[in-house]
Design an enzyme around this catalytic site. Structure first.
Site, PDB file in Angstrom:
ATOM      1  N   TYR A   1      34.969  -4.994 -14.790  1.00 54.08           N
ATOM      2  CA  TYR A   1      36.003  -5.889 -15.305  1.00 54.08           C
ATOM      3  C   TYR A   1      36.880  -5.153 -16.320  1.00 54.08           C
ATOM      4  O   TYR A   1      38.111  -5.200 -16.238  1.00 54.08           O
ATOM      5  CB  TYR A   1      35.366  -7.138 -15.928  1.00 54.08           C
TER       6      TYR A   1
ATOM      7  N   GLU B   1      38.570 -18.305 -17.341  1.00 54.66           N
ATOM      8  CA  GLU B   1      38.726 -18.366 -18.804  1.00 54.66           C
ATOM      9  C   GLU B   1      38.381 -19.766 -19.323  1.00 54.66           C
ATOM     10  O   GLU B   1      37.736 -19.902 -20.360  1.00 54.66           O
ATOM     11  CB  GLU B   1      40.141 -17.969 -19.226  1.00 54.66           C
TER      12      GLU B   1
ATOM     13  N   TRP C   1      31.206 -14.375 -22.058  1.00 52.02           N
ATOM     14  CA  TRP C   1      31.939 -13.826 -20.920  1.00 52.02           C
ATOM     15  C   TRP C   1      30.961 -13.196 -19.935  1.00 52.02           C
ATOM     16  O   TRP C   1      31.203 -13.196 -18.724  1.00 52.02           O
ATOM     17  CB  TRP C   1      33.000 -12.841 -21.402  1.00 52.02           C
TER      18      TRP C   1
END
Length: 186
Positions: free
Chosen positions: A23, A45, A53
């Site tokens: 990522y 998100e 995350w």
């Protein structure tokens, strides 16, 4: 261990090959041209709110499967039956407010596409704004979009600077991709 001052430093302190490495190196801060991918990032998100995350990245493939690869038209047509199926899917975040927001935001993106041609065109038409102005715009336009969600969405898609520090090995690669924050408004 010293607390990292950026996502770049945090990733460099982690083991290579973890969910953050790909990522960070290939997605974070790079521009996205495809509306479905932009929508996917927004939904991810939103789902991160209140969670780490890492949790979202570990469930990312499940999200794509559960939400029909974030096809905006399909998600906008989800029925109550589909919502109930999503609520039973342990592979995603089973939060009705977040699921409902994804569906409503897909409908709003369809409206944006009619007016601007694409979600990306809408973002580009409003660039550059300050983070505060972006947050106000997103809150007027979308559901479940507070300051952190909007800020991370815009950082992660190249509309705001700061995804990578200039000493990060990925920084120059991001610059070569010409994210919105380095382009002048025409």
């Amino acid at each position: 261990m010293e607390k990292p001052s950026s996502y770049c430093q945090a990733v460099s302190l982690m083991e290579a090959g973890n969910v953050h490495t790909h990522y960070h190196d290939k997605e974070y801060g790079f521009p996205i041209d495809d509306d479905n991918e932009l929508f996917a990032r927004l939904v991810l998100e939103i789902n991160q709110a209140g969670l780490s995350w890492t949790t979202i990245l570990k469930k990312k493939d499940n999200f794509f499967r559960a939400f029909d690869d974030f096809n905006i038209q399909k998600v906008a047509r989800y029925s109550d039956k589909k919502v109930e199926k999503l609520m039973q899917d342990a592979g995603i975040i089973r939060n009705r407010l977040k699921i409902d927001a994804a569906i409503e935001n897909a409908k709003r993106i369809l409206q944006i596409q009619k007016e601007f041609g694409s979600f990306k065109n809408w973002l580009d038409a409003h660039h550059p704004l300050s983070k505060e102005e972006w947050v106000k715009l997103f809150k007027r336009t979308f559901r479940f979009t507070g300051g952190e969600i909007v800020g991370e969405f815009l950082l992660s898609t190249g509309y705001l600077p700061g995804a990578h520090i200039n000493t990060c090995p990925v920084y120059k690669t991001v610059l070569k991709s010409k994210p919105a924050w380095v382009r002048k408004k025409s």
